[in-house]
Design an enzyme around this catalytic site. Structure first.
Site, PDB file in Angstrom:
ATOM      1  NE  ARG A  70      -2.466   1.123   3.568  1.00  0.00           N
ATOM      2  CZ  ARG A  70      -3.177   0.968   4.682  1.00  0.00           C
ATOM      3  NH1 ARG A  70      -4.464   0.693   4.606  1.00  0.00           N
ATOM      4  NH2 ARG A  70      -2.622   1.079   5.870  1.00  0.00           N
ATOM      5  CE  LYS A 100      -1.980   4.603   6.778  1.00  0.00           C
ATOM      6  NZ  LYS A 100      -2.960   5.258   7.628  1.00  0.00           N
ATOM      7  CD  GLU A 120     -11.636   6.361   5.843  1.00  0.00           C
ATOM      8  OE1 GLU A 120     -11.074   5.302   6.164  1.00  0.00           O
ATOM      9  OE2 GLU A 120     -11.086   7.217   5.136  1.00  0.00           O
TER      10      GLU A 120
HETATM   11  N1  PXG Z   1      -8.921   5.010   7.649  1.00  0.00           N
HETATM   12  C1  PXG Z   1      -7.983   5.978   7.744  1.00  0.00           C
HETATM   13  C2  PXG Z   1      -8.296   7.334   7.274  1.00  0.00           C
HETATM   14  C3  PXG Z   1      -6.726   5.649   8.280  1.00  0.00           C
HETATM   15  O1  PXG Z   1      -5.792   6.587   8.372  1.00  0.00           O
HETATM   16  C4  PXG Z   1      -7.492   3.375   8.612  1.00  0.00           C
HETATM   17  C5  PXG Z   1      -8.698   3.760   8.054  1.00  0.00           C
HETATM   18  C6  PXG Z   1      -7.280   1.924   8.986  1.00  0.00           C
HETATM   19  O2  PXG Z   1      -6.453   1.283   8.038  1.00  0.00           O
HETATM   20  P1  PXG Z   1      -5.502   0.059   8.434  1.00  0.00           P
HETATM   21  O3  PXG Z   1      -4.814  -0.293   7.168  1.00  0.00           O
HETATM   22  O4  PXG Z   1      -4.566   0.557   9.491  1.00  0.00           O
HETATM   23  O5  PXG Z   1      -6.375  -1.010   8.927  1.00  0.00           O
HETATM   24  C7  PXG Z   1      -6.473   4.334   8.750  1.00  0.00           C
HETATM   25  C8  PXG Z   1      -5.169   3.930   9.380  1.00  0.00           C
HETATM   26  C9  PXG Z   1      -1.226   6.850  13.042  1.00  0.00           C
HETATM   27  C10 PXG Z   1      -2.572   6.476  12.576  1.00  0.00           C
HETATM   28  O6  PXG Z   1      -1.103   7.787  13.835  1.00  0.00           O
HETATM   29  C11 PXG Z   1      -2.760   5.861  11.341  1.00  0.00           C
HETATM   30  C12 PXG Z   1      -4.030   5.537  10.911  1.00  0.00           C
HETATM   31  C13 PXG Z   1      -5.093   5.839  11.711  1.00  0.00           C
HETATM   32  C14 PXG Z   1      -4.893   6.457  12.950  1.00  0.00           C
HETATM   33  C15 PXG Z   1      -3.638   6.762  13.382  1.00  0.00           C
HETATM   34  O7  PXG Z   1      -0.243   6.224  12.627  1.00  0.00           O
HETATM   35  N2  PXG Z   1      -4.221   4.939   9.673  1.00  0.00           N
END
Ligand code: PXG
Length: 288
Positions: free
Chosen positions: A50, A149, A182
């Site tokens: 990703r 991301k 989301e």
């Molecule tokens: N939606 C968004 C907008 C995200 O940033 C997820 C869903 C979940 O995706 P994953 O692949 O992790 O199951 C994310 C995940 C951080 C942090 O501080 C990162 C995220 C979310 C909250 C905090 O690193 N990304």
């Protein structure tokens, strides 16, 4: 704590990047958040894939191969000596001159931090958390695809501010059409009549890696998991609700906008999913 920057390790106090890095000046860069459990990096290859897709989408050429990136992550977690934690992996556009053009940037920088993250207080996992609907919408895919991301998380940060100021732990984000996308940092699922439902990626949800794991878990538990467009109506009338993310893991939701969802406690399907997820994180992943 030792932090990896472009092939070298630095102490926390000396781990620095330039103020001319376009990652800082313009939020120009991409990132991943990866958890590791019991000496294993959970879904490492999926995260690396990703990351490279996010980079490709913003025309950023990562100065190493996917294999080398995975090695660098393994090296960093080994260097830090913890068996459980959270990796924040960033690729910034690199140092350039002032001005938007990324073509002035000579070389992207790779930063890897292995630390801890606690997105929600412990009681949220046992009792469930409160969700509010944010006025801030997910941007349309024609502006910036929610699949990227990127280091520009202001949309999510503003939504998070709304949630916290309203006394909720997390915020629900709708797309421009008003359909559920989301949350600010996690994907959303509901349980209705024994089936697990989640909005499609095209509604503006990040293609979460934990989200994908829920489809695997559903298959192994014999519970149907489907993508379905939803509005707040489907959440208000759901039997159960939960959120997923690498940082969040699987967390039950008990209210939306102060309205009780189901019995207002973590439901039986959610609890089974949480248990299966724990098992998956303990027993799979890349050992380091
Ligand atoms: N939606 C968004 C907008 C995200 O940033 C997820 C869903 C979940 O995706 P994953 O692949 O992790 O199951 C994310 C995940 C951080 C942090 O501080 C990162 C995220 C979310 C909250 C905090 O690193 N990304």
């Amino acid at each position: 704590m030792k932090i990896y920057i472009d092939g070298e390790f630095f102490d926390e106090s000396t781990a620095k990047i330039s103020v001319f890095d376009h990652g800082l000046l313009y939020g120009d860069g991409v990132f991943e958040g990866i958890r590791y459990y019991n000496g294993r990096l959970f879904k490492l290859d999926e995260h690396i894939r990703r990351l490279f897709d996010s980079a490709r989408a913003i025309a950023l050429e990562i100065p190493m191969s996917a294999g080398q990136m995975a090695e660098a992550v393994l090296l960093t977690v080994r260097e830090n000596g913890m068996r459980d934690g959270y990796v924040r992996l960033l690729v910034t556009r690199g140092v350039g001159t002032l001005g938007l053009s990324p073509f002035t940037c000579s070389r992207p920088s790779v930063v890897i931090i292995a630390a801890k993250i606690a997105l929600y207080p412990e009681e949220c996992y046992s009792r469930g958390l409160k969700l509010i609907t944010c006025a801030t919408r997910r941007p349309a895919p024609a502006s910036l695809s929610p699949q990227v991301k990127s280091l520009n998380y202001l949309n999510n940060v503003m939504a998070k501010v709304e949630a916290i100021q309203a006394g909720a732990e997390e915020g629900l984000m709708l797309n421009e059409q008003g359909y559920v996308a989301e949350c600010t940092g996690d994907n959303i699922f509901i349980v209705k009549d024994g089936r697990i439902l989640t909005p499609p990626i095209t509604a503006g949800a990040l293609g979460g890696i934990t989200r994908a794991a829920i489809f695997e878990i559903g298959a192994s538990l014999g519970i149907e998991v489907l993508e379905q467009e939803m509005t707040r109506y489907e959440i208000f009338t759901a039997d159960e609700c939960f959120l997923t993310g690498s940082a969040a893991e699987v967390v039950p939701v008990v209210t939306l906008d102060e309205r009780k969802i189901g019995d207002c406690r973590p439901g039986p399907v959610t609890l089974r999913v949480i248990e299966a997820f724990r098992e998956m994180t303990r027993n799979t992943g890349t050992p380091f």
